[in-house]
Design a protein around this motif. Structure first.
Motif, PDB file in Angstrom:
ATOM      1  N   ALA A   4       0.796  -1.230   0.000  1.00 17.69           N
ATOM      2  CA  ALA A   4       0.000   0.000   0.000  1.00 17.69           C
ATOM      3  C   ALA A   4       0.825   1.275   0.000  1.00 17.69           C
ATOM      4  CB  ALA A   4      -0.962  -0.006   1.185  1.00 17.69           C
ATOM      5  N   GLY A   5       2.055   1.231   0.512  1.00 17.74           N
ATOM      6  CA  GLY A   5       2.882   2.428   0.484  1.00 17.74           C
ATOM      7  C   GLY A   5       3.832   2.517   1.658  1.00 17.74           C
ATOM      8  N   ASP A   6       4.600   3.612   1.637  1.00 17.70           N
ATOM      9  CA  ASP A   6       5.599   3.864   2.666  1.00 17.70           C
ATOM     10  C   ASP A   6       5.094   4.909   3.649  1.00 17.70           C
ATOM     11  OD1 ASP A   6       7.589   2.210   1.427  1.00 17.70           O
ATOM     12  OD2 ASP A   6       7.925   3.806  -0.022  1.00 17.70           O
ATOM     13  N   LEU A   7       5.467   4.737   4.905  1.00 18.32           N
ATOM     14  CA  LEU A   7       5.132   5.687   5.960  1.00 18.32           C
ATOM     15  C   LEU A   7       6.410   6.065   6.694  1.00 18.32           C
ATOM     16  CD1 LEU A   7       2.089   3.777   7.524  1.00 18.32           C
ATOM     17  CD2 LEU A   7       1.976   5.685   5.904  1.00 18.32           C
ATOM     18  N   THR A   8       6.507   7.303   7.126  1.00 21.00           N
ATOM     19  CA  THR A   8       7.596   7.656   8.022  1.00 21.00           C
ATOM     20  C   THR A   8       7.314   6.958   9.352  1.00 21.00           C
ATOM     21  OG1 THR A   8       6.491   9.585   8.970  1.00 21.00           O
ATOM     22  CG2 THR A   8       7.833   9.939   6.947  1.00 21.00           C
ATOM     23  N   PRO A   9       8.302   6.846  10.221  1.00 18.39           N
ATOM     24  CA  PRO A   9       8.018   6.249  11.524  1.00 18.39           C
ATOM     25  C   PRO A   9       6.874   6.965  12.258  1.00 18.39           C
ATOM     26  CG  PRO A   9      10.375   6.274  11.167  1.00 18.39           C
ATOM     27  CD  PRO A   9       9.758   7.064  10.035  1.00 18.39           C
ATOM     28  N   GLN A  10       6.850   8.283  12.211  1.00 15.85           N
ATOM     29  CA  GLN A  10       5.783   9.014  12.907  1.00 15.85           C
ATOM     30  C   GLN A  10       4.420   8.748  12.268  1.00 15.85           C
ATOM     31  OE1 GLN A  10       6.099  11.030  15.885  1.00 15.85           O
ATOM     32  NE2 GLN A  10       3.938  10.487  15.757  1.00 15.85           N
ATOM     33  N   PRO A  80      -5.165  -3.069   8.386  1.00 16.32           N
ATOM     34  CA  PRO A  80      -3.870  -2.456   8.095  1.00 16.32           C
ATOM     35  C   PRO A  80      -2.737  -3.147   8.858  1.00 16.32           C
ATOM     36  CG  PRO A  80      -5.495  -0.774   8.612  1.00 16.32           C
ATOM     37  CD  PRO A  80      -6.101  -2.104   8.966  1.00 16.32           C
ATOM     38  N   VAL A  81      -1.637  -3.388   8.123  1.00 22.71           N
ATOM     39  CA  VAL A  81      -0.455  -4.011   8.706  1.00 22.71           C
ATOM     40  C   VAL A  81       0.733  -3.116   8.392  1.00 22.71           C
ATOM     41  CG1 VAL A  81       0.904  -6.110   8.925  1.00 22.71           C
ATOM     42  CG2 VAL A  81      -1.454  -6.253   8.112  1.00 22.71           C
ATOM     43  N   VAL A  82       1.479  -2.755   9.426  1.00 25.11           N
ATOM     44  CA  VAL A  82       2.632  -1.873   9.291  1.00 25.11           C
ATOM     45  C   VAL A  82       3.885  -2.702   9.543  1.00 25.11           C
ATOM     46  CG1 VAL A  82       3.763   0.187  10.205  1.00 25.11           C
ATOM     47  CG2 VAL A  82       1.254   0.111  10.046  1.00 25.11           C
ATOM     48  N   PHE A  83       4.732  -2.833   8.519  1.00 22.52           N
ATOM     49  CA  PHE A  83       5.937  -3.652   8.620  1.00 22.52           C
ATOM     50  C   PHE A  83       7.159  -2.784   8.896  1.00 22.52           C
ATOM     51  CE2 PHE A  83       3.091  -6.363   6.210  1.00 22.52           C
ATOM     52  CZ  PHE A  83       3.265  -7.582   6.847  1.00 22.52           C
ATOM     53  N   LEU A  84       7.980  -3.249   9.833  1.00 24.73           N
ATOM     54  CA  LEU A  84       9.177  -2.533  10.275  1.00 24.73           C
ATOM     55  C   LEU A  84      10.364  -3.491  10.274  1.00 24.73           C
ATOM     56  CD1 LEU A  84      10.297   0.074  11.900  1.00 24.73           C
ATOM     57  CD2 LEU A  84       9.851  -1.322  13.920  1.00 24.73           C
ATOM     58  N   ALA A  94       8.616  -7.865   2.914  1.00 24.18           N
ATOM     59  CA  ALA A  94       7.575  -8.463   3.754  1.00 24.18           C
ATOM     60  C   ALA A  94       6.200  -7.894   3.405  1.00 24.18           C
ATOM     61  CB  ALA A  94       7.890  -8.225   5.224  1.00 24.18           C
ATOM     62  N   ALA A  95       6.120  -6.585   3.192  1.00 17.85           N
ATOM     63  CA  ALA A  95       4.847  -5.956   2.824  1.00 17.85           C
ATOM     64  C   ALA A  95       4.354  -6.472   1.481  1.00 17.85           C
ATOM     65  CB  ALA A  95       4.995  -4.439   2.809  1.00 17.85           C
ATOM     66  N   ASN A  96       5.267  -6.648   0.529  1.00 19.77           N
ATOM     67  CA  ASN A  96       4.878  -7.197  -0.772  1.00 19.77           C
ATOM     68  C   ASN A  96       4.382  -8.635  -0.636  1.00 19.77           C
ATOM     69  OD1 ASN A  96       5.125  -5.155  -2.746  1.00 19.77           O
ATOM     70  ND2 ASN A  96       7.346  -5.323  -2.673  1.00 19.77           N
ATOM     71  N   TYR A 107       1.872  -1.733   4.813  1.00 20.07           N
ATOM     72  CA  TYR A 107       2.708  -0.543   4.716  1.00 20.07           C
ATOM     73  C   TYR A 107       4.132  -0.853   5.170  1.00 20.07           C
ATOM     74  CZ  TYR A 107      -1.784   1.813   4.440  1.00 20.07           C
ATOM     75  OH  TYR A 107      -3.041   2.209   4.073  1.00 20.07           O
ATOM     76  N   ASN A 108       5.076  -0.107   4.634  1.00 20.71           N
ATOM     77  CA  ASN A 108       6.486  -0.184   5.001  1.00 20.71           C
ATOM     78  C   ASN A 108       6.853   1.059   5.802  1.00 20.71           C
ATOM     79  OD1 ASN A 108       9.421  -0.723   4.786  1.00 20.71           O
ATOM     80  ND2 ASN A 108       9.366   1.001   3.378  1.00 20.71           N
ATOM     81  N   VAL A 109       7.638   0.886   6.869  1.00 21.65           N
ATOM     82  CA  VAL A 109       8.145   2.024   7.634  1.00 21.65           C
ATOM     83  C   VAL A 109       9.497   2.432   7.061  1.00 21.65           C
ATOM     84  CG1 VAL A 109       8.845   2.901   9.884  1.00 21.65           C
ATOM     85  CG2 VAL A 109       6.922   1.297   9.716  1.00 21.65           C
ATOM     86  N   LEU A 110       9.527   3.644   6.496  1.00 26.23           N
ATOM     87  CA  LEU A 110      10.763   4.181   5.935  1.00 26.23           C
ATOM     88  C   LEU A 110      11.837   4.296   7.005  1.00 26.23           C
ATOM     89  CD1 LEU A 110       9.194   7.035   3.812  1.00 26.23           C
ATOM     90  CD2 LEU A 110      10.304   4.973   2.916  1.00 26.23           C
TER      91      LEU A 110
END
Length: 138
Positions: A4-10, A80-84, A94-96, A107-110
């Motif tokens: 779904a996309g990238d997110l900053t940690p915040q 929603p799943v946020v991968f770090l 992992a997100a893919n 989502y991926n955490v940048l």
């Protein structure tokens, strides 16, 4: 299909705090969790899972999707799943994989938990921990 996309940690923390269905998944190795630390999920009602994407030798985890299901995710449920990961590379893979398996939006955490190596040869200048987001040790 891609994640779904990238997110900053915040942004990742904000999503996790705002959506009670969202789950944080740390895909680093057990050694990284133990020696570097993990996100502290207390502020998001413990909605976090530790699921290795690869072994320390880089061998893919053959049970990755099964372990996501064991963490409470269901393919097709639109949770929603946020991968770090350490620097935001393994978490993209992992997100893919999660997306291909029907989980997410994923989502991926940048910059990950501690980012790439800086000019001084050390990590930790950017990422989850450097941005002051909650973390703890095992």
């Amino acid at each position: 299909m891609t994640y779904a996309g990238d997110l900053t940690p915040q942004q990742a923390w904000d999503l996790l705090a705002a959506d009670e269905r969202a789950l944080l998944v740390d895909v680093r190795t057990d050694a990284e969790w133990r020696f570097i630390g993990i996100p502290d999920a207390e502020g998001i009602d413990g909605r976090a899972a530790l699921v290795e994407w690869t072994s320390p030798q880089g061998v893919p985890n053959p049970r990755f999707l099964d372990q996501l299901a064991e963490a409470g995710l269901t393919p097709g449920d639109e949770r929603p799943v946020v991968f770090l990961c350490r620097s935001g590379v393994r978490s993209v893979a992992a997100a893919n994989a999660a997306t291909a398996g029907g989980f997410g939006p994923a989502y991926n955490v940048l910059r990950g938990f501690e980012g790439d190596v800086g000019p001084d040869g050390q990590r930790g200048h950017v990422g989850w921990r450097a941005e002051g987001l909650p973390w703890t040790t095992l």
